[in-house]
Design a protein around this motif. Structure first.
Motif, short mmCIF file in Angstrom:
data_model
loop_
_atom_site.label_atom_id
_atom_site.label_comp_id
_atom_site.label_asym_id
_atom_site.label_seq_id
_atom_site.Cartn_x
_atom_site.Cartn_y
_atom_site.Cartn_z
N HIS A 1 0.92 -1.38 -0.01
CA HIS A 1 -0.01 0.03 -0.05
C HIS A 1 0.71 0.95 -0.21
O HIS A 1 1.73 1.36 0.75
CB HIS A 1 -0.77 0.11 1.30
N ASP A 2 0.59 2.08 -1.08
CA ASP A 2 1.58 3.23 -1.19
C ASP A 2 0.50 4.45 -0.49
O ASP A 2 -0.80 4.40 -0.94
CB ASP A 2 1.53 3.67 -2.40
N PRO A 3 0.93 5.09 0.70
CA PRO A 3 0.24 6.15 1.22
C PRO A 3 -0.20 7.20 0.39
O PRO A 3 0.20 7.40 -0.46
CB PRO A 3 0.82 6.79 2.41
N ILE A 4 -1.50 7.67 0.50
CA ILE A 4 -2.29 8.74 -0.35
C ILE A 4 -2.15 10.08 0.49
O ILE A 4 -2.51 11.08 -0.09
CB ILE A 4 -3.60 8.27 -0.93
N THR A 5 -1.87 10.30 1.65
CA THR A 5 -1.87 11.21 2.62
C THR A 5 -0.63 11.51 3.27
O THR A 5 0.03 10.51 3.52
CB THR A 5 -3.02 11.58 3.61
N PRO A 6 -0.22 12.56 4.00
CA PRO A 6 0.67 12.73 4.62
C PRO A 6 0.79 11.88 5.88
O PRO A 6 1.78 11.65 6.51
CB PRO A 6 0.83 14.43 4.96
N VAL A 7 -0.52 11.76 6.53
CA VAL A 7 -0.48 10.84 7.73
C VAL A 7 -0.22 9.44 7.39
O VAL A 7 0.47 8.87 8.25
CB VAL A 7 -1.80 11.01 8.16
N GLY A 8 -0.38 9.05 6.09
CA GLY A 8 -0.24 7.71 5.93
C GLY A 8 1.19 7.35 5.70
O GLY A 8 1.85 6.43 5.99
N ALA A 9 2.29 8.31 5.22
CA ALA A 9 3.63 8.19 5.09
C ALA A 9 4.06 8.39 6.42
O ALA A 9 4.95 7.84 6.48
CB ALA A 9 3.80 9.45 4.30
N LEU A 10 3.56 9.16 7.23
CA LEU A 10 4.17 9.26 8.62
C LEU A 10 3.90 8.07 9.33
O LEU A 10 4.93 7.33 9.79
CB LEU A 10 3.36 10.28 9.50
N ALA A 11 2.78 7.14 9.22
CA ALA A 11 2.56 5.89 9.67
C ALA A 11 3.51 4.65 9.15
O ALA A 11 3.76 3.80 9.93
CB ALA A 11 0.82 5.53 9.70
N ALA A 12 3.72 4.98 7.95
CA ALA A 12 4.42 3.77 7.45
C ALA A 12 5.98 4.12 7.79
O ALA A 12 6.47 2.87 7.95
CB ALA A 12 4.44 4.06 5.71
N GLN A 13 6.17 5.18 8.02
CA GLN A 13 7.70 5.28 8.59
C GLN A 13 7.95 4.67 9.90
O GLN A 13 8.91 4.23 10.36
CB GLN A 13 7.98 6.84 8.66
N ILE B 1 3.41 0.38 3.38
CA ILE B 1 3.02 -0.62 4.26
C ILE B 1 2.76 -1.94 3.28
O ILE B 1 1.94 -2.10 2.36
CB ILE B 1 1.71 -0.11 4.75
N THR B 2 3.21 -2.99 3.77
CA THR B 2 2.87 -4.14 2.96
C THR B 2 1.95 -5.36 3.85
O THR B 2 2.18 -5.30 5.19
CB THR B 2 4.29 -5.03 2.79
N MET B 3 0.90 -5.46 3.24
CA MET B 3 -0.21 -6.33 3.72
C MET B 3 -0.30 -7.63 3.49
O MET B 3 0.12 -7.59 2.25
CB MET B 3 -1.69 -5.50 3.62
N SER B 4 -0.63 -8.27 3.91
CA SER B 4 -0.79 -9.74 3.68
C SER B 4 -2.05 -10.56 4.13
O SER B 4 -2.65 -10.15 5.25
CB SER B 4 0.63 -10.73 4.26
N SER B 5 -2.33 -11.50 3.52
CA SER B 5 -3.60 -12.42 3.61
C SER B 5 -3.45 -13.83 3.47
O SER B 5 -2.86 -14.06 2.28
CB SER B 5 -4.78 -11.77 3.08
N THR B 6 -3.87 -14.63 4.28
CA THR B 6 -3.82 -16.27 3.86
C THR B 6 -4.92 -16.84 4.00
O THR B 6 -5.76 -16.64 4.84
CB THR B 6 -2.64 -16.82 5.04
N ALA B 7 -5.30 -17.87 3.03
CA ALA B 7 -6.56 -18.57 3.11
C ALA B 7 -6.19 -19.94 3.00
O ALA B 7 -5.14 -20.32 2.16
CB ALA B 7 -7.60 -18.11 2.11
N ILE B 8 -6.97 -20.68 3.65
CA ILE B 8 -6.46 -22.21 3.36
C ILE B 8 -7.98 -23.08 2.94
O ILE B 8 -8.97 -22.76 3.71
CB ILE B 8 -6.03 -22.89 4.67
N PHE B 9 -8.04 -23.70 2.07
CA PHE B 9 -8.97 -24.50 1.67
C PHE B 9 -8.67 -26.03 1.27
O PHE B 9 -7.66 -26.19 0.85
CB PHE B 9 -9.81 -23.99 0.65
#
Length: 191
Positions: free
Chosen positions: A159-171, A183-191
């Motif tokens: 995820h690339d921040p779109i606001t200055p707050v997001g850039a600050l949070a990523a730091q 910010i790198t997000m992940s999701s795992t599913a098992i079937f």
């Protein structure tokens, strides 16, 4: 009269400072709401994509590479088709053991260009399958394996921040694995 004029000037200065302070707080909250909404939208799309991948794999409708191509061509909020360096998908199919080899076999197919310390493939030998599920795939002489196959789908997205707050949070690493201003997000599913 002079003290009355001085008091009026002080109140105008105080009002300006209060306005500036209130405006900063308002903008911080507004940017935070926009950024958080964007992250929630992308996180929901990521979760849905991993579930859909595992669901497709569980139905054995196509080959693992075709499923990977389907997932990689998604055109939802994540836009994998136009930004291959922002995602990485791992599709691990764990099949039951046989008479020749009691242990289950794991085959991993991957797609996407996102790399980094937080992007990890399903770990062998059980391909991130919980031990209780892995045990169902072990071949037992005389009875065989309880289940024939499980599929683990791991999807990573940057995820690339779109606001200055997001850039600050990523730091500061908020919301996931931080790499520079994303910010790198992940999701795992098992079937």
């Amino acid at each position: 009269m002079a003290s009355f004029l001085r008091m009026g000037r002080n109140e105008r200065g105080t009002a300006s400072v209060e306005l500036a302070f209130s405006l900063m707080i308002f903008l911080f909250v507004a940017f935070g709401i926009v950024e958080f909404g964007s992250i929630i939208n992308e996180r929901n799309a990521l979760t849905q994509l991993s579930r859909e991948g595992a669901s497709l794999a569980s139905r054995n409708l196509t080959t693992p590479q075709n499923m990977m191509d389907l997932l990689g061509s998604t055109n939802n909020a994540l836009d994998f088709k136009n930004q291959p360096s922002k995602y990485h998908i791992y599709l691990a199919q764990i099949t039951a053991g046989t008479v020749a080899n009691n242990n289950p076999v794991c085959a991993v197919v991957e797609d996407g260009g996102l790399t980094g310390s937080g992007v990890v493939p399903p770990a062998l030998p059980n391909c991130d399958l919980p031990q209780n599920l892995y045990d169902y795939l072990v071949y037992v002489p005389g009875t065989g394996a309880t289940v024939q196959q499980f599929t683990v789908v791991k999807v990573y997205y940057e995820h690339d921040p779109i606001t200055p707050v997001g850039a600050l949070a990523a730091q500061f690493g908020w919301g996931g694995l931080s790499t520079s201003n994303s910010i790198t997000m992940s999701s795992t599913a098992i079937f």
